[in-house]
Design an enzyme around this catalytic site. Structure first.
Site, PDB file in Angstrom:
ATOM      1  N   LYS A  48      61.590  67.562   8.612  1.00 35.47           N
ATOM      2  CA  LYS A  48      61.263  66.192   8.185  1.00 35.47           C
ATOM      3  C   LYS A  48      59.851  65.779   8.566  1.00 35.47           C
ATOM      4  O   LYS A  48      59.329  64.801   8.012  1.00 35.47           O
ATOM      5  CB  LYS A  48      62.294  65.215   8.740  1.00 35.47           C
ATOM      6  CG  LYS A  48      63.686  65.444   8.176  1.00 35.47           C
ATOM      7  CD  LYS A  48      63.736  65.196   6.675  1.00 35.47           C
ATOM      8  CE  LYS A  48      65.129  65.391   6.128  1.00 35.47           C
ATOM      9  NZ  LYS A  48      65.223  65.086   4.706  1.00 35.47           N
TER      10      LYS A  48
HETATM   11  N1  PMP Z   1      69.520  69.569   7.884  1.00 42.29           N
HETATM   12  C1  PMP Z   1      69.260  68.499   8.639  1.00 42.29           C
HETATM   13  C2  PMP Z   1      69.551  68.565  10.102  1.00 42.29           C
HETATM   14  C3  PMP Z   1      68.756  67.332   8.061  1.00 42.29           C
HETATM   15  O1  PMP Z   1      68.504  66.256   8.836  1.00 42.29           O
HETATM   16  C4  PMP Z   1      68.541  67.323   6.659  1.00 42.29           C
HETATM   17  C5  PMP Z   1      68.008  66.066   6.032  1.00 42.29           C
HETATM   18  N2  PMP Z   1      68.972  65.124   5.640  1.00 42.29           N
HETATM   19  C6  PMP Z   1      68.837  68.458   5.905  1.00 42.29           C
HETATM   20  C7  PMP Z   1      69.313  69.563   6.549  1.00 42.29           C
HETATM   21  C8  PMP Z   1      68.692  68.492   4.408  1.00 42.29           C
HETATM   22  O2  PMP Z   1      67.365  68.423   4.001  1.00 42.29           O
HETATM   23  P1  PMP Z   1      66.997  67.611   2.681  1.00 42.29           P
HETATM   24  O3  PMP Z   1      67.201  66.160   2.997  1.00 42.29           O
HETATM   25  O4  PMP Z   1      65.571  67.942   2.435  1.00 42.29           O
HETATM   26  O5  PMP Z   1      67.903  68.037   1.601  1.00 42.29           O
END
Ligand code: PMP
Length: 344
Positions: A48
């Site tokens: 993130k």
């Molecule tokens: N794994 C974790 C620990 C996350 O915080 C997130 C984000 N929601 C994701 C996977 C998935 O990533 P994305 O939001 O880019 O699909």
């Protein structure tokens, strides 16, 4: 600063260019080669960081964000931490509206990065004025010079991965990647990375990971929003109860659903066998790989990249806590966890 001193100007310069690490013991019986894209190596310990930096810098470029302005988002998770971190360095106020379901640890982590946290009741609907969605919206309306990140519906989330994660994986694998396995929450990671990789080679297979209790897989297969798919589950950050516009379903070939219990055990296994201390969704992604092996998805020529989104330290009171595992019914009395804890 002296030119001889090799120092970064600040932690933002360390975002991205995360390592690709070959997996060994976890995949010993699987055909092909498996590599983890270890996003915990970002300074905020998750993927993130990439989207927080990109969205904030794009707002700066457009002139809608100046030092002293306010950045607002609804998240207690990794995105909140990354936004708080970037805000600290760039001189913005950061407001995060979170649900009262969030653990005290998570709220304290956000505060440690200087964020102001609004804790909103979890047991109200999204359109209730007290919900964290509505509180964030109201604050955005009331606070002059504020921006709302809105990661589930922000194309810049996907673009961040198109510009960084995708090219990094392509270069690190010298274009020899055959499969990408990635979790989908907002869908930014999988969609942006996949879009870049498919532009280089449309034959690369993009395999999404979803949770039981989430609508994404069914929506991908039927283009219908089936609310019967929705029920509570434990894995945080994976799957969703709505369809995010940040997800580009067209670049994803298929979704695999994984169970809370299997993902938790797999994360612990990765930590114990690879020495890579990973979060819950990394376990989910690897569990999906294991299921795909059984389905015959890979062969000896496969070069599979699995995205590990964050660090295990975020889950000390959950999957790495034996009591929590037992409370979920995830550990039986024969578990190795019991053999590791010796009261003397
Ligand atoms: N794994 C974790 C620990 C996350 O915080 C997130 C984000 N929601 C994701 C996977 C998935 O990533 P994305 O939001 O880019 O699909």
């Amino acid at each position: 600063m002296s030119n001889n001193i090799k120092a970064y100007n600040n932690v933002l310069e360390l975002i991205g260019e995360t390592p690709l690490i070959k997996l060994s013991q976890t995949v010993a019986s699987f055909p092909g080669n498996y590599y983890a894209k270890a996003e915990a190596f970002n300074p905020g310990h998750s993927s993130k960081d990439r989207i927080a930096l990109h969205i904030i810098e794009q707002a700066e470029k457009k002139g809608i964000l100046k030092p002293g302005d306010t950045i607002i988002e609804t998240t207690s998770g990794n995105t909140g931490f990354s936004i708080a971190m970037v805000s600290r360095i760039k001189g913005y106020d950061c407001i995060l509206a979170v649900s009262s379901k969030s653990s005290a640890d998570k709220i304290d982590m956000l505060k440690s990065m200087g964020a102001k946290v609004y804790v909103c009741p979890a047991n109200v609907s999204a359109d209730d004025p007290r919900s964290y969605y509505q509180v964030a919206k109201r604050l955005h309306d009331e606070i002059k010079n504020s921006i709302y990140i809105n990661q589930y519906f922000n194309d810049l989330n996907t673009e961040a991965h198109y510009l960084t994660t995708g090219p990094e994986i392509w270069n690190q694998t010298a274009g020899e990647i055959t499969h990408l396995v990635a979790c989908s929450g907002t869908g930014g990671t999988i969609s942006g990375t996949a879009r870049f990789l498919k532009e280089q080679n449309p034959n690369i297979k993009i395999l999404g990971v979803d949770a039981y209790g989430s609508v994404l897989k069914k929506y991908h297969e039927t283009q219908e929003f089936d609310k019967d798919e929705i029920y509570p589950y434990r894995i945080e950050g994976l799957g969703k109860n709505l369809i995010p516009t940040a997800t580009d379903f067209d670049v994803i070939d298929s979704f695999t659903k994984v169970k809370d219990e299997d993902a938790a055990h797999m994360a612990r296994k990765i930590s114990q066998t690879e020495g890579l201390f990973v979060g819950y969704t990394s376990g989910a992604a690897m569990q999906a790989v294991k299921q795909l092996v059984v389905e015959g998805e890979f062969d000896k020529n496969s070069n599979v990249v699995v995205i590990f989104p964050d660090h295990g330290s975020r889950y000390m009171s959950k999957i790495y806590n034996d009591q929590w595992m037992q409370e979920q019914g995830f550990v039986d009395s024969k578990s190795t966890a019991n053999e590791q804890h010796i009261e003397y």
